[in-house]
Design a protein around this motif. Structure first.
Motif, PDB file in Angstrom:
ATOM      1  N   VAL A  65      48.930  48.020  45.648  1.00 22.83           N
ATOM      2  CA  VAL A  65      48.166  46.944  46.010  1.00 22.83           C
ATOM      3  C   VAL A  65      48.825  45.847  46.900  1.00 22.83           C
ATOM      4  O   VAL A  65      50.120  45.674  46.455  1.00 22.83           O
ATOM      5  CB  VAL A  65      47.307  46.398  44.924  1.00 22.83           C
ATOM      6  N   LYS A  66      48.266  45.320  47.931  1.00 24.28           N
ATOM      7  CA  LYS A  66      49.023  44.209  48.677  1.00 24.28           C
ATOM      8  C   LYS A  66      48.711  42.946  48.080  1.00 24.28           C
ATOM      9  O   LYS A  66      47.418  42.712  48.011  1.00 24.28           O
ATOM     10  CB  LYS A  66      48.900  44.450  50.093  1.00 24.28           C
ATOM     11  N   LEU A  67      49.580  42.046  47.818  1.00 23.52           N
ATOM     12  CA  LEU A  67      49.372  40.792  47.174  1.00 23.52           C
ATOM     13  C   LEU A  67      50.025  39.802  47.952  1.00 23.52           C
ATOM     14  O   LEU A  67      50.996  39.898  48.823  1.00 23.52           O
ATOM     15  CB  LEU A  67      49.783  40.641  45.619  1.00 23.52           C
ATOM     16  N   LYS A  68      49.713  38.460  47.680  1.00 24.33           N
ATOM     17  CA  LYS A  68      50.499  37.164  48.293  1.00 24.33           C
ATOM     18  C   LYS A  68      51.165  36.437  47.162  1.00 24.33           C
ATOM     19  O   LYS A  68      50.454  36.241  46.180  1.00 24.33           O
ATOM     20  CB  LYS A  68      49.604  36.404  49.101  1.00 24.33           C
ATOM     21  N   VAL A  69      52.404  36.125  47.328  1.00 22.48           N
ATOM     22  CA  VAL A  69      53.026  35.276  46.349  1.00 22.48           C
ATOM     23  C   VAL A  69      52.521  33.952  46.198  1.00 22.48           C
ATOM     24  O   VAL A  69      52.081  33.526  47.077  1.00 22.48           O
ATOM     25  CB  VAL A  69      54.748  35.358  46.797  1.00 22.48           C
ATOM     26  N   MET A  70      52.475  33.633  44.903  1.00 21.06           N
ATOM     27  CA  MET A  70      51.920  32.234  44.527  1.00 21.06           C
ATOM     28  C   MET A  70      52.973  31.463  44.102  1.00 21.06           C
ATOM     29  O   MET A  70      54.031  31.817  43.731  1.00 21.06           O
ATOM     30  CB  MET A  70      50.889  32.337  43.454  1.00 21.06           C
ATOM     31  N   ASN A  71      52.893  30.173  44.202  1.00 19.40           N
ATOM     32  CA  ASN A  71      53.905  29.140  43.672  1.00 19.40           C
ATOM     33  C   ASN A  71      54.054  29.266  42.068  1.00 19.40           C
ATOM     34  O   ASN A  71      53.086  29.601  41.389  1.00 19.40           O
ATOM     35  CB  ASN A  71      53.501  27.640  43.751  1.00 19.40           C
ATOM     36  N   ALA A  72      55.480  29.457  41.893  1.00 19.89           N
ATOM     37  CA  ALA A  72      55.732  29.790  40.485  1.00 19.89           C
ATOM     38  C   ALA A  72      55.228  28.655  39.541  1.00 19.89           C
ATOM     39  O   ALA A  72      54.881  28.956  38.465  1.00 19.89           O
ATOM     40  CB  ALA A  72      57.163  29.651  40.293  1.00 19.89           C
ATOM     41  N   SER A  73      54.813  27.509  40.001  1.00 19.89           N
ATOM     42  CA  SER A  73      54.096  26.205  39.247  1.00 19.89           C
ATOM     43  C   SER A  73      52.812  26.363  39.289  1.00 19.89           C
ATOM     44  O   SER A  73      52.279  25.791  38.544  1.00 19.89           O
ATOM     45  CB  SER A  73      54.758  25.019  39.602  1.00 19.89           C
ATOM     46  N   SER A  74      52.113  27.536  39.685  1.00 17.53           N
ATOM     47  CA  SER A  74      50.668  27.552  39.781  1.00 17.53           C
ATOM     48  C   SER A  74      50.164  27.720  38.305  1.00 17.53           C
ATOM     49  O   SER A  74      50.846  28.426  37.663  1.00 17.53           O
ATOM     50  CB  SER A  74      50.228  28.782  40.620  1.00 17.53           C
ATOM     51  N   TYR A  75      48.992  27.018  38.184  1.00 18.39           N
ATOM     52  CA  TYR A  75      48.488  27.280  36.873  1.00 18.39           C
ATOM     53  C   TYR A  75      48.156  28.794  36.441  1.00 18.39           C
ATOM     54  O   TYR A  75      48.255  29.330  35.440  1.00 18.39           O
ATOM     55  CB  TYR A  75      47.094  26.660  36.688  1.00 18.39           C
ATOM     56  N   HIS A  76      47.661  29.683  37.498  1.00 22.53           N
ATOM     57  CA  HIS A  76      47.771  31.080  37.505  1.00 22.53           C
ATOM     58  C   HIS A  76      49.009  31.706  37.058  1.00 22.53           C
ATOM     59  O   HIS A  76      49.025  32.919  36.774  1.00 22.53           O
ATOM     60  CB  HIS A  76      46.999  31.609  38.680  1.00 22.53           C
ATOM     61  N   THR A  85      63.665  36.497  37.512  1.00 21.08           N
ATOM     62  CA  THR A  85      63.390  38.137  37.407  1.00 21.08           C
ATOM     63  C   THR A  85      62.050  38.393  37.843  1.00 21.08           C
ATOM     64  O   THR A  85      61.619  39.700  37.775  1.00 21.08           O
ATOM     65  CB  THR A  85      63.910  38.596  36.048  1.00 21.08           C
ATOM     66  N   GLN A  86      61.075  37.467  37.660  1.00 24.46           N
ATOM     67  CA  GLN A  86      59.741  37.824  37.983  1.00 24.46           C
ATOM     68  C   GLN A  86      59.171  36.893  38.892  1.00 24.46           C
ATOM     69  O   GLN A  86      59.557  35.726  39.290  1.00 24.46           O
ATOM     70  CB  GLN A  86      58.796  37.248  36.538  1.00 24.46           C
ATOM     71  N   LEU A  87      57.951  37.413  39.541  1.00 28.83           N
ATOM     72  CA  LEU A  87      57.160  36.408  40.466  1.00 28.83           C
ATOM     73  C   LEU A  87      55.777  36.762  40.326  1.00 28.83           C
ATOM     74  O   LEU A  87      55.214  37.634  39.545  1.00 28.83           O
ATOM     75  CB  LEU A  87      57.663  36.614  42.108  1.00 28.83           C
ATOM     76  N   CYS A  88      55.144  35.640  40.766  1.00 27.78           N
ATOM     77  CA  CYS A  88      53.520  35.663  40.359  1.00 27.78           C
ATOM     78  C   CYS A  88      52.996  35.851  42.002  1.00 27.78           C
ATOM     79  O   CYS A  88      53.331  35.274  42.781  1.00 27.78           O
ATOM     80  CB  CYS A  88      53.041  34.492  39.918  1.00 27.78           C
ATOM     81  N   ALA A  89      52.124  37.165  41.785  1.00 28.84           N
ATOM     82  CA  ALA A  89      51.398  37.289  43.207  1.00 28.84           C
ATOM     83  C   ALA A  89      49.737  37.583  42.740  1.00 28.84           C
ATOM     84  O   ALA A  89      49.428  38.155  41.507  1.00 28.84           O
ATOM     85  CB  ALA A  89      51.880  38.506  43.762  1.00 28.84           C
ATOM     86  N   GLY A  90      49.124  37.540  43.649  1.00 27.86           N
ATOM     87  CA  GLY A  90      47.690  37.496  43.849  1.00 27.86           C
ATOM     88  C   GLY A  90      46.841  37.021  44.589  1.00 27.86           C
ATOM     89  O   GLY A  90      47.168  36.547  45.786  1.00 27.86           O
ATOM     90  N   ASP A  91      45.524  37.117  44.479  1.00 29.64           N
ATOM     91  CA  ASP A  91      44.484  36.629  45.353  1.00 29.64           C
ATOM     92  C   ASP A  91      43.390  35.959  44.591  1.00 29.64           C
ATOM     93  O   ASP A  91      42.712  36.708  43.833  1.00 29.64           O
ATOM     94  CB  ASP A  91      44.032  37.612  46.261  1.00 29.64           C
ATOM     95  N   ILE A  92      43.366  34.549  44.357  1.00 30.22           N
ATOM     96  CA  ILE A  92      42.403  33.856  43.600  1.00 30.22           C
ATOM     97  C   ILE A  92      40.957  34.437  43.635  1.00 30.22           C
ATOM     98  O   ILE A  92      40.320  34.405  44.756  1.00 30.22           O
ATOM     99  CB  ILE A  92      42.473  32.342  43.858  1.00 30.22           C
ATOM    100  N   GLY A  93      40.581  34.784  42.592  1.00 30.47           N
ATOM    101  CA  GLY A  93      39.236  35.619  42.832  1.00 30.47           C
ATOM    102  C   GLY A  93      39.076  36.926  42.623  1.00 30.47           C
ATOM    103  O   GLY A  93      38.178  37.652  42.566  1.00 30.47           O
ATOM    104  N   LYS A  94      40.041  37.542  43.054  1.00 25.41           N
ATOM    105  CA  LYS A  94      40.370  38.824  43.193  1.00 25.41           C
ATOM    106  C   LYS A  94      41.554  39.393  42.046  1.00 25.41           C
ATOM    107  O   LYS A  94      41.824  40.726  42.217  1.00 25.41           O
ATOM    108  CB  LYS A  94      40.852  39.368  44.526  1.00 25.41           C
ATOM    109  N   GLY A  95      42.019  38.612  41.074  1.00 27.32           N
ATOM    110  CA  GLY A  95      42.850  39.310  40.402  1.00 27.32           C
ATOM    111  C   GLY A  95      44.307  38.697  40.753  1.00 27.32           C
ATOM    112  O   GLY A  95      44.773  38.344  41.609  1.00 27.32           O
ATOM    113  N   ILE A  96      45.094  38.726  39.406  1.00 28.05           N
ATOM    114  CA  ILE A  96      46.328  38.345  39.391  1.00 28.05           C
ATOM    115  C   ILE A  96      47.406  39.544  38.996  1.00 28.05           C
ATOM    116  O   ILE A  96      47.002  40.011  38.199  1.00 28.05           O
ATOM    117  CB  ILE A  96      46.603  37.095  38.769  1.00 28.05           C
ATOM    118  N   SER A  97      48.408  39.653  39.469  1.00 27.22           N
ATOM    119  CA  SER A  97      49.300  40.749  39.189  1.00 27.22           C
ATOM    120  C   SER A  97      50.465  39.896  38.630  1.00 27.22           C
ATOM    121  O   SER A  97      51.126  38.925  39.295  1.00 27.22           O
ATOM    122  CB  SER A  97      49.770  41.517  40.237  1.00 27.22           C
ATOM    123  N   LYS A  98      51.108  40.581  37.658  1.00 22.90           N
ATOM    124  CA  LYS A  98      52.422  39.870  37.101  1.00 22.90           C
ATOM    125  C   LYS A  98      53.586  40.839  36.934  1.00 22.90           C
ATOM    126  O   LYS A  98      53.277  42.071  37.108  1.00 22.90           O
ATOM    127  CB  LYS A  98      52.148  39.005  35.650  1.00 22.90           C
TER     128      LYS A  98
END
Length: 98
Positions: A65-76, A85-98
């Motif tokens: 799945v293609k995702l967009k990186v989110m700010n590390a400080s985001s609530y999500h 070592t980790q990043l947060c990516a997703g699309d609000i309303g379409k799911g979050i991937s960790k």
């Protein structure tokens, strides 16, 4: 299990893979020349794994799945334990991937 860190595996093969086989393909790896340890918000990334669309299940087929990186400080992204070592990516309303 609580941090989801280092969820990766490397396999050493005794014989090379046949890249002309339609079930075998290469993947792209990020370059290591970035001056930042965290990708910029909005950077497109690809998540690959045997995850499922249902909780606590795995797939018999490799998923992508293609995702967009989110700010590390985001609530999500509050489940991220180690931003080196980790990043947060997703699309609000379409799911979050960790």
């Amino acid at each position: 299990d609580d941090t989801y860190e280092n969820d990766i595996a490397l396999v050493r093969l005794t014989t090379p893979l046949n890249l002309s086989d339609s079930s075998v393909t290469k993947i792209c790896l990020p370059s290591n020349n970035s001056t930042s340890s965290y990708l910029a918000k909005g950077t497109e990334v690809i998540s690959i794994g045997w995850g499922s669309h249902k909780a606590d299940e795995t797939s018999d087929e490799l998923q992508e799945v293609k995702l967009k990186v989110m700010n590390a400080s985001s609530y999500h992204c509050n489940h991220i334990q180690n931003h080196h070592t980790q990043l947060c990516a997703g699309d609000i309303g379409k799911g979050i991937s960790k």
